[in-house]
Design a protein around this motif. Structure first.
Motif, PDB file in Angstrom:
ATOM      1  N   UNK A 161     -18.285 -47.874  29.467  1.00 19.33           N
ATOM      2  CA  UNK A 161     -19.227 -49.010  29.306  1.00 19.33           C
ATOM      3  C   UNK A 161     -20.346 -48.800  29.986  1.00 19.33           C
ATOM      4  N   UNK A 162     -20.408 -48.213  31.446  1.00 20.83           N
ATOM      5  CA  UNK A 162     -21.676 -47.961  32.234  1.00 20.83           C
ATOM      6  C   UNK A 162     -22.525 -46.900  31.471  1.00 20.83           C
ATOM      7  N   UNK A 163     -21.877 -45.945  30.766  1.00 23.24           N
ATOM      8  CA  UNK A 163     -23.008 -44.957  30.113  1.00 23.24           C
ATOM      9  C   UNK A 163     -23.430 -45.425  28.871  1.00 23.24           C
ATOM     10  N   UNK A 164     -22.707 -46.692  28.180  1.00 24.28           N
ATOM     11  CA  UNK A 164     -23.258 -47.101  27.190  1.00 24.28           C
ATOM     12  C   UNK A 164     -24.574 -48.118  27.585  1.00 24.28           C
ATOM     13  N   UNK A 165     -24.363 -48.788  28.710  1.00 26.03           N
ATOM     14  CA  UNK A 165     -25.605 -49.362  29.117  1.00 26.03           C
ATOM     15  C   UNK A 165     -26.658 -48.825  29.626  1.00 26.03           C
ATOM     16  N   UNK A 166     -26.132 -47.515  30.184  1.00 19.77           N
ATOM     17  CA  UNK A 166     -27.232 -46.512  30.581  1.00 19.77           C
ATOM     18  C   UNK A 166     -28.343 -46.269  29.436  1.00 19.77           C
ATOM     19  N   UNK A 167     -27.599 -45.832  28.325  1.00 20.53           N
ATOM     20  CA  UNK A 167     -28.411 -45.580  27.019  1.00 20.53           C
ATOM     21  C   UNK A 167     -29.114 -46.768  26.432  1.00 20.53           C
ATOM     22  N   UNK A 168     -28.500 -48.152  26.681  1.00 22.00           N
ATOM     23  CA  UNK A 168     -29.488 -49.169  26.571  1.00 22.00           C
ATOM     24  C   UNK A 168     -30.859 -48.977  27.353  1.00 22.00           C
ATOM     25  N   UNK A 169     -30.595 -48.833  28.513  1.00 24.63           N
ATOM     26  CA  UNK A 169     -31.783 -48.957  29.644  1.00 24.63           C
ATOM     27  C   UNK A 169     -32.721 -47.656  29.202  1.00 24.63           C
ATOM     28  N   UNK A 170     -31.853 -46.394  28.658  1.00 23.10           N
ATOM     29  CA  UNK A 170     -32.812 -45.378  28.418  1.00 23.10           C
ATOM     30  C   UNK A 170     -33.455 -45.683  27.094  1.00 23.10           C
ATOM     31  N   UNK A 171     -33.020 -46.432  26.098  1.00 26.22           N
ATOM     32  CA  UNK A 171     -33.506 -46.705  24.971  1.00 26.22           C
ATOM     33  C   UNK A 171     -34.672 -47.583  25.183  1.00 26.22           C
ATOM     34  N   UNK A 172     -34.757 -48.671  26.059  1.00 22.19           N
ATOM     35  CA  UNK A 172     -35.865 -49.380  26.384  1.00 22.19           C
ATOM     36  C   UNK A 172     -36.897 -48.360  26.861  1.00 22.19           C
ATOM     37  N   UNK A 173     -36.698 -47.767  27.974  1.00 20.06           N
ATOM     38  CA  UNK A 173     -37.657 -46.823  28.290  1.00 20.06           C
ATOM     39  C   UNK A 173     -38.413 -45.946  27.548  1.00 20.06           C
ATOM     40  N   UNK A 174     -37.442 -45.123  26.522  1.00 11.90           N
ATOM     41  CA  UNK A 174     -38.061 -44.429  25.554  1.00 11.90           C
ATOM     42  C   UNK A 174     -38.742 -45.279  24.560  1.00 11.90           C
ATOM     43  N   UNK A 175     -38.289 -46.551  24.041  1.00 10.92           N
ATOM     44  CA  UNK A 175     -38.801 -47.218  23.015  1.00 10.92           C
ATOM     45  C   UNK A 175     -40.399 -47.665  23.608  1.00 10.92           C
ATOM     46  N   UNK A 176     -40.521 -48.007  24.580  1.00  7.17           N
ATOM     47  CA  UNK A 176     -41.561 -48.554  25.091  1.00  7.17           C
ATOM     48  C   UNK A 176     -42.608 -47.724  25.220  1.00  7.17           C
TER      49      UNK A 176
END
Length: 417
Positions: A161-176
């Motif tokens: 779960x932690x790495x999945x939420x890490x991917x969400x944070x990374x996605x927000x950073x990359x997307x923006x």
């Protein structure tokens, strides 16, 4: 496996310290691990975060294009959260009938399709309607992908779960980041279309590997009771609301506090949230390894202690750099609390209902926090906001026992909701 009574299985005598994270997850008879199990759900989390990141770049463009005053813009922003919260309340019901994978695919398709419509809204009313639907599809996707993440953890027999939420944070950073770069060469409409296509391709690639996520009805449970969250899930929802509110405090008020209360220049003031977001995203990728050695209760309480210290460092020290360090500690502290909460909710009977309740309460807390904190800032001081957020971490730590294995067996009477 879960028994019909909803009790947790008895811990295996062969359990070791390296499997301490299992205090919130049941054992899996045939564990499957590795890239094949991890990457489909991770791609979904990344795409979801990426779309939200692109949306963040569209906010100032919409304000300028439609000449929105602050009140109207705030209403549009509220529509995003309102749509998410309302959709989340019914997501458990949908998952029980369609499964997590189907809801992920439907909501993800709408989430990608609605993004390019935002820069074409002709007026504020249409913008609010589109943003409401955008938030609703994102909210449904949020519940479904967290329910799927819980399924992956159970089937793999290890924390993800932690790495999945890490991917969400990374996605927000990359997307923006990518969306911002695109604005150097193109307008907002084409930027949104390009980013929507990119995220859809990534989403389409990931969803091919999703499990069906069908829900098995618990024997002897009526349809009305099958949609009712447990008492423990409601307590975890309170923890999620306080955690999201604490994160919102740093997001909304860190730069203002550093600039107006501690005298930082505008550039240095923005470093506060960057330190918070960067440390949170980084620590989430270490969270799964930590959870293999530390049980959920200890991890939540340890995170609360770090967040408590971090939130108080700025107000108590009166120093800009110490305040920035405090925000970094707060990010580390909060980083793995929410993943543990979702894992705990997903380990309960009818996980789709429990996760929907926790998600809804978490986002509701995030929505309610800004106006309430504004009142606190007006009646006391900017520092008072961080004192209140710090008090919230104490409450989270006090409720951390809900993440323990024994919570389900010792409180069976509360399971009826």
């Amino acid at each position: 496996m879960w028994s019909p009574s909803g009790a947790f299985p008895a811990p295996s005598s062969s359990a070791t310290r390296t499997a301490a994270w299992r205090s919130i997850l049941p054992d899996s008879a045939r564990p499957l691990t590795g890239w094949r199990v991890w990457h489909p759900t991770a791609a979904i989390f990344f795409a979801n975060g990426g779309l939200y990141g692109v949306w963040a770049t569209q906010i100032p463009l919409a304000k300028i294009r439609l000449d929105l005053d602050p009140i109207v813009l705030s209403t549009a922003l509220l529509m995003l959260g309102a749509g998410a919260v309302i959709a989340m309340t019914g997501s458990g019901w949908v998952i029980q009938r369609l499964g997590t994978a189907t809801l992920i695919r439907i909501s993800g398709l709408f989430f990608c399709a609605l993004l390019p419509l935002i820069p074409h809204a002709p007026n504020a009313a249409v913008l609010c309607a589109i943003v409401f639907l955008f938030g609703a599809s994102g909210g449904c996707m949020d519940v479904a992908m967290n329910a799927d993440a819980s399924r992956v953890e159970k089937e793999a027999g290890r924390p993800y779960m932690s790495s999945f939420h890490g991917m969400w944070s990374l996605g927000g950073f990359v997307g923006a980041g990518l969306a911002t770069l695109l604005l150097e060469w193109t307008g907002g409409s084409l930027q949104a279309l390009i980013m929507a296509v990119v995220m859809f391709v990534l989403f389409a690639w990931g969803q091919r590997g999703l499990g069906a996520g069908h829900v098995e009805r618990i024997a002897g449970t009526s349809q009305r009771h099958s949609l009712r969250p447990t008492f423990l899930a409601l307590l975890i929802g309170i923890m999620a609301a306080l955690t999201f509110s604490g994160e919102g405090v740093v997001l909304d008020w860190a730069a203002i506090f550093l600039r107006e209360h501690l005298g930082a220049d505008p550039v240095l003031a923005n470093v506060g949230y960057q330190a918070f977001a960067g440390s949170m995203a980084t620590m989430r990728f270490f969270g799964d390894a930590i959870r293999r050695h530390i049980d959920g209760v200890t991890l939540v309480r340890g995170g609360c202690l770090l967040a408590l210290v971090g939130l108080l460092l700025g107000p108590l020290s009166g120093n800009v750099y110490v305040g920035i360090l405090g925000y970094a500690l707060t990010g580390i502290g909060f980083s793995n609390i929410v993943p543990v909460l979702f894992s705990a909710a997903g380990a309960m009977p009818r996980p789709e209902v429990q996760i929907a309740a926790v998600s809804t309460m978490g986002y509701a807390g995030l929505l309610a926090a800004p106006p309430l904190l504004g009142v606190i800032a007006h009646t006391t001081s900017l520092a008072g906001i961080f004192y209140v957020a710090a008090a919230g971490t104490v409450i989270i730590a006090a409720l951390a026992w809900t993440c323990a294995q024994g919570a389900g067996t010792t409180r069976r009477a509360t399971e009826a909701g």
